[in-house]
Write an enzyme that holds these catalytic residues in place. Structure first.
Site: not given
Ligand SMILES: *[C@@H]1O[C@H](CO)[C@@H](O)[C@H](O)[C@H]1NC(C)=O
Ligand SMILES: *[C@@H]1O[C@H](CO)[C@@H](O)[C@H](O)[C@H]1NC(C)=O
Length: 365
Positions: A214, A191
């Site tokens: 991310h 993430d």
């Protein structure tokens, strides 16, 4: 030891500690309190005696310290945090490896069964003057490191590592905190490498390697009507490799009084990044809770200076701002992003600002 009364520490289980030292004026090496490296022995007792506090009654099976995946991820998965510091002042952690062995929980989450949310590996709440140097955090069930409600936290030489497809395993999450510095660190995860929530201010990130992951994300913000804003964030000298985003600001498409202002992104290298530069103010997954609404979060004074490298998609620069509160003061200076050796493109809606120097793709501001 007077200060140690200010410490409130909850240790649920330590799966793998290698030579972690806790310091609070006097310095404690938890190995000299009986902790053994290698993760085979119960080091939580050593941890607690290093603090000069008796161990609380053992809520079995919480005290354990062993090698190998915990057969039951519920052991730490329902507690919110694995290692939690709350209302402490002046704690330093030198070295140490935390391996939460989250794979079983990720598998459960990916299968869509009812699973616990998972725990953050290392969390600081409402604490001041924290120093973390040389910590390695592996395979967290959820966030690896959380800094929430803190003042003055210095994270240096931190390494976070989890697979690129592990769900919700943000590297370092900072919110409601001021004076947090993250330096010389390396985050590979599933993430956000660093995620920045409401109420973060005076945040400094320098020399970060991110990927897979991310990217660095301010947000999601603006879910709540009355939400603290984010201001004065600097990201300086960072490399993003194969990430979903480079630097992102993301807000829910809902009314809110929040804001994002005075942000500097400087000296960034993008290597095959899907969305190198992105502001997304129309976040509304599955069109639930926010269809057809504009984000109330006001974004202003965001500067991108010396950002170059490669985009993995055609649109390398995307400013998708709020129709009700357009972005203002977006500044691009020396930006050069390419897409497969061809010119990339930029896309703007409701975004105002200026461009200086070489800006490729050409600015749409
Ligand atoms: C912004 O934050 C930095 C630390 O990241 C701090 O040194 C600086 O004084 C802050 N600027 C303002 C205007 O508060
Ligand atoms: C932009 O980057 C490309 C690829 O690295 C390079 O070939 C090109 O010369 C750069 N353009 C400018 C104006 O710096």
């Amino acid at each position: 030891m007077a200060t140690s009364r200010m410490f409130q520490i909850l240790i649920l289980s330590i799966l793998y500690f290698s030579s972690m030292i806790l310091a609070a004026s006097p310095t404690y090496n938890i190995q000299s309190y009986g902790a053994k490296s290698g993760g085979k022995s119960d080091c939580s007792k050593a941890f607690l005696s290093a603090w000069g506090r008796p161990a609380p009654p053992p809520p079995q099976p919480l005290y354990m310290c062993r090698r190998g995946a915990p057969s039951d991820y519920n052991v730490i998965g329902r507690s919110g945090s694995w290692l939690k510091f709350e209302r402490v002042t002046g704690v330093s952690i030198y070295g140490g490896t935390l391996d939460a062995q989250g794979a079983n929980l990720w598998a459960c989450k990916n299968s869509g069964k009812g699973c616990p949310k998972g725990s953050t590996s290392l969390a600081f709440y409402n604490s001041n003057n924290i120093r973390i140097n040389g910590l390695v955090s592996l395979n967290s069930q959820m966030f690896h490191i959380l800094v929430d409600g803190c003042r003055n936290a210095n994270l240096v030489n931190v390494r976070v590592s989890a697979p690129g497809n592990s769900p919700n395993t943000d590297g370092i999450h900072v919110q409601q905190s001021s004076g947090v510095t993250i330096m010389n660190s390396h985050v590979s995860t599933g993430d956000d490498c660093v995620s920045i929530g409401p109420g973060a201010s005076n945040l400094w990130i320098e020399n970060l390697a991110c990927g897979p992951g991310h990217g660095i994300s301010i947000g999601s913000l603006g879910w709540d009507m009355n939400e603290a804003g984010v201001q004065n964030v600097t990201v300086k000298t960072a490399t993003f490799s194969g990430t979903e985003n480079g630097v992102r600001v993301k807000t829910w498409a809902r009314p809110s009084n929040g804001f994002v202002r005075d942000i500097l992104f400087q000296h960034l290298v993008m290597v095959n990044v899907q969305n190198p530069v992105i502001i997304d103010q129309n976040y509304c997954p599955n069109h639930q809770n926010c269809p057809h609404q504009g984000s109330g979060v006001k974004i202003s004074n965001v500067k991108y200076e010396d950002v170059h490298g490669t985009s993995a998609t055609q649109v390398a620069v995307k400013f998708d701002c709020s129709k009700t509160r357009p972005c203002s003061g977006i500044r691009l200076d020396e930006v050069n992003l390419t897409f497969r050796d061809k010119p990339a493109t930029a896309s703007c809606s409701n975004a105002g600002g200026t461009a200086d120097g070489v800006v490729k793709p050409s600015s749409c501001l």
